[in-house]
Scaffold this motif. Structure first.
Motif, PDB file in Angstrom:
ATOM      1  N   GLU A 102       1.345  34.898  39.340  1.00 59.45           N
ATOM      2  CA  GLU A 102       1.919  33.569  39.609  1.00 59.45           C
ATOM      3  C   GLU A 102       0.912  32.439  39.426  1.00 59.45           C
ATOM      4  OE1 GLU A 102       5.163  32.834  39.912  1.00 59.45           O
ATOM      5  OE2 GLU A 102       5.299  34.944  39.392  1.00 59.45           O
ATOM      6  N   GLU A 103      -0.352  32.787  39.177  1.00 53.38           N
ATOM      7  CA  GLU A 103      -1.377  31.753  38.954  1.00 53.38           C
ATOM      8  C   GLU A 103      -1.938  31.922  37.560  1.00 53.38           C
ATOM      9  OE1 GLU A 103      -1.938  29.582  41.322  1.00 53.38           O
ATOM     10  OE2 GLU A 103      -0.829  30.645  42.894  1.00 53.38           O
ATOM     11  N   ILE A 104      -2.389  30.821  36.981  1.00 57.72           N
ATOM     12  CA  ILE A 104      -3.052  30.905  35.680  1.00 57.72           C
ATOM     13  C   ILE A 104      -4.331  31.735  35.845  1.00 57.72           C
ATOM     14  CG2 ILE A 104      -4.390  28.738  35.925  1.00 57.72           C
ATOM     15  CD1 ILE A 104      -3.659  28.319  32.883  1.00 57.72           C
ATOM     16  N   SER A 105      -4.665  32.530  34.840  1.00 53.30           N
ATOM     17  CA  SER A 105      -5.880  33.358  34.923  1.00 53.30           C
ATOM     18  C   SER A 105      -6.563  33.392  33.559  1.00 53.30           C
ATOM     19  CB  SER A 105      -5.537  34.783  35.365  1.00 53.30           C
ATOM     20  OG  SER A 105      -5.011  35.510  34.273  1.00 53.30           O
ATOM     21  N   LEU A 106      -7.698  34.068  33.513  1.00 54.48           N
ATOM     22  CA  LEU A 106      -8.440  34.197  32.250  1.00 54.48           C
ATOM     23  C   LEU A 106      -7.594  34.876  31.174  1.00 54.48           C
ATOM     24  CD1 LEU A 106     -12.019  35.162  33.550  1.00 54.48           C
ATOM     25  CD2 LEU A 106     -11.122  32.896  32.967  1.00 54.48           C
ATOM     26  N   ALA A 107      -6.609  35.676  31.580  1.00 53.53           N
ATOM     27  CA  ALA A 107      -5.728  36.315  30.581  1.00 53.53           C
ATOM     28  C   ALA A 107      -4.963  35.249  29.791  1.00 53.53           C
ATOM     29  CB  ALA A 107      -4.745  37.269  31.269  1.00 53.53           C
ATOM     30  N   ASP A 108      -4.441  34.246  30.484  1.00 51.24           N
ATOM     31  CA  ASP A 108      -3.715  33.169  29.786  1.00 51.24           C
ATOM     32  C   ASP A 108      -4.654  32.421  28.842  1.00 51.24           C
ATOM     33  OD1 ASP A 108      -1.016  33.126  31.328  1.00 51.24           O
ATOM     34  OD2 ASP A 108      -2.537  33.177  32.902  1.00 51.24           O
ATOM     35  N   LEU A 109      -5.876  32.196  29.312  1.00 49.08           N
ATOM     36  CA  LEU A 109      -6.819  31.400  28.508  1.00 49.08           C
ATOM     37  C   LEU A 109      -7.293  32.180  27.283  1.00 49.08           C
ATOM     38  CD1 LEU A 109      -8.848  29.691  31.376  1.00 49.08           C
ATOM     39  CD2 LEU A 109      -6.585  29.160  30.475  1.00 49.08           C
ATOM     40  N   HIS A 110      -7.268  33.509  27.378  1.00 50.95           N
ATOM     41  CA  HIS A 110      -7.580  34.353  26.222  1.00 50.95           C
ATOM     42  C   HIS A 110      -6.429  34.313  25.217  1.00 50.95           C
ATOM     43  CE1 HIS A 110     -11.161  36.903  26.001  1.00 50.95           C
ATOM     44  NE2 HIS A 110     -10.512  37.671  25.124  1.00 50.95           N
ATOM     45  N   ALA A 111      -5.211  34.231  25.751  1.00 51.27           N
ATOM     46  CA  ALA A 111      -4.021  34.342  24.892  1.00 51.27           C
ATOM     47  C   ALA A 111      -3.642  33.032  24.208  1.00 51.27           C
ATOM     48  CB  ALA A 111      -2.833  34.838  25.731  1.00 51.27           C
ATOM     49  N   VAL A 112      -3.797  31.905  24.906  1.00 44.95           N
ATOM     50  CA  VAL A 112      -3.302  30.619  24.361  1.00 44.95           C
ATOM     51  C   VAL A 112      -3.800  30.353  22.937  1.00 44.95           C
ATOM     52  CG1 VAL A 112      -3.565  28.095  24.606  1.00 44.95           C
ATOM     53  CG2 VAL A 112      -2.714  29.463  26.528  1.00 44.95           C
ATOM     54  N   PRO A 113      -5.122  30.483  22.665  1.00 44.49           N
ATOM     55  CA  PRO A 113      -5.577  30.150  21.293  1.00 44.49           C
ATOM     56  C   PRO A 113      -4.982  31.079  20.233  1.00 44.49           C
ATOM     57  CG  PRO A 113      -7.425  30.174  22.842  1.00 44.49           C
ATOM     58  CD  PRO A 113      -6.260  30.781  23.564  1.00 44.49           C
ATOM     59  N   ILE A 114      -4.729  32.318  20.585  1.00 43.99           N
ATOM     60  CA  ILE A 114      -4.127  33.266  19.626  1.00 43.99           C
ATOM     61  C   ILE A 114      -2.686  32.852  19.347  1.00 43.99           C
ATOM     62  CG2 ILE A 114      -3.410  35.681  19.295  1.00 43.99           C
ATOM     63  CD1 ILE A 114      -5.849  36.494  21.036  1.00 43.99           C
ATOM     64  N   PHE A 115      -1.950  32.536  20.420  1.00 43.70           N
ATOM     65  CA  PHE A 115      -0.547  32.141  20.252  1.00 43.70           C
ATOM     66  C   PHE A 115      -0.415  30.807  19.520  1.00 43.70           C
ATOM     67  CE2 PHE A 115       2.477  35.015  22.266  1.00 43.70           C
ATOM     68  CZ  PHE A 115       1.606  35.975  22.740  1.00 43.70           C
ATOM     69  N   GLU A 116      -1.375  29.915  19.743  1.00 43.98           N
ATOM     70  CA  GLU A 116      -1.326  28.600  19.078  1.00 43.98           C
ATOM     71  C   GLU A 116      -1.208  28.786  17.563  1.00 43.98           C
ATOM     72  OE1 GLU A 116      -2.140  25.510  21.031  1.00 43.98           O
ATOM     73  OE2 GLU A 116      -1.003  24.778  19.320  1.00 43.98           O
ATOM     74  N   TYR A 117      -2.063  29.649  17.010  1.00 44.02           N
ATOM     75  CA  TYR A 117      -2.063  29.847  15.556  1.00 44.02           C
ATOM     76  C   TYR A 117      -0.929  30.784  15.115  1.00 44.02           C
ATOM     77  CZ  TYR A 117      -6.721  27.680  15.193  1.00 44.02           C
ATOM     78  OH  TYR A 117      -7.776  26.802  15.209  1.00 44.02           O
ATOM     79  N   PHE A 118      -0.750  31.883  15.864  1.00 43.37           N
ATOM     80  CA  PHE A 118       0.263  32.869  15.455  1.00 43.37           C
ATOM     81  C   PHE A 118       1.654  32.230  15.443  1.00 43.37           C
ATOM     82  CE2 PHE A 118       2.827  36.831  16.467  1.00 43.37           C
ATOM     83  CZ  PHE A 118       2.646  37.419  15.225  1.00 43.37           C
TER      84      PHE A 118
END
Ligand SMILES: N[C@@H](CCC(=O)N[C@@H](CS)C(=O)NCC(=O)O)C(=O)O
Length: 211
Positions: free
Chosen positions: A158-174
């Protein structure tokens, strides 16, 4: 305490994950735009012997590997905690980061985004066979995330974590590729997570400008 330094281009997915960790906590930093597209500058190889970005420096302490850098940031600077205190939730976050590093990035970025977005920008033809060959691994990565996110707001709870921060840049381009758009839209939990997180202030502030 001096501002931390990130050595790496603003376009880099991994450098952006580190910037996101700092931005989420409002920590100022210096971005040293190292270009890794041609010959790697020798001074950068001293910081990152594998010739990758980012490398990180803080108070004379030098570090590379995004997972290590982001955990250091979370454990060193005050503010919002980006790793769950609960061991099981933290393990889930680390599992997602592992999935992204081992299967998500190699398929979605190194194959699909490089062929579909980067090569055309450099006036080169995409390798369709490489894209097709990478999609099963991208789909399996997305299936794993779809199951793990479930009804959570963020990837690991339920909280933002390092997992989200790892994923965002990948999803941005993909998500800018036709293959990525379709694959994300097929997974309602992942699609809802992406639409919730992509315009968060830290994401908007670090969004790369391609082309
Ligand atoms: N294991 C490294 C991987 C970093 C990485 O692969 N960075 C990419 C940019 S996002 C890179 O440097 N690519 C240049 C290349 O492979 O030559 C980390 O976690 O920091």
């Amino acid at each position: 305490m001096a501002d931390p330094i990130i050595h790496g281009p603003a376009l880099s997915t991994y450098a952006r994950s580190v910037r996101l960790a700092l931005e989420e906590n409002g920590i100022s930093y210096k971005l040293n735009e190292v270009n890794v597209l041609g010959a790697i500058p020798p001074d950068h190889l001293k910081r990152q012997p594998f010739g990758k970005v980012p490398a990180f420096e803080h108070d004379g302490f030098a570090l590379h590997e995004t997972q290590a850098i982001n955990r250091y940031i979370d454990e060193t600077f005050g503010g919002k905690k980006l790793q769950p205190a609960d061991a099981k939730k933290r393990a889930r976050m680390n599992q997602i980061i592992g999935i992204l590093d081992s299967y998500g990035y190699p398929s979605m970025i190194s194959a699909v985004v490089i062929e579909r977005v980067v090569k055309p920008m450099m006036k080169a033809e995409p390798d369709e066979a490489k894209i097709k060959g990478a999609m099963p691994l991208a789909e399996t990565s997305l299936d794993a995330l779809e199951g793990l996110i479930g009804r959570n707001q963020f990837l690991a709870g339920e909280e933002i974590s390092l997992a989200d921060l790892h994923a965002v840049p990948i999803f941005e381009y993909f998500s800018q590729t036709p293959e990525g758009k379709t694959a994300i839209a097929k997974r309602p939990n992942v699609a809802a997570w992406w639409s919730r997180i992509k315009d968060r202030p830290s994401c908007v502030k670090t969004r790369p400008q391609l082309g």
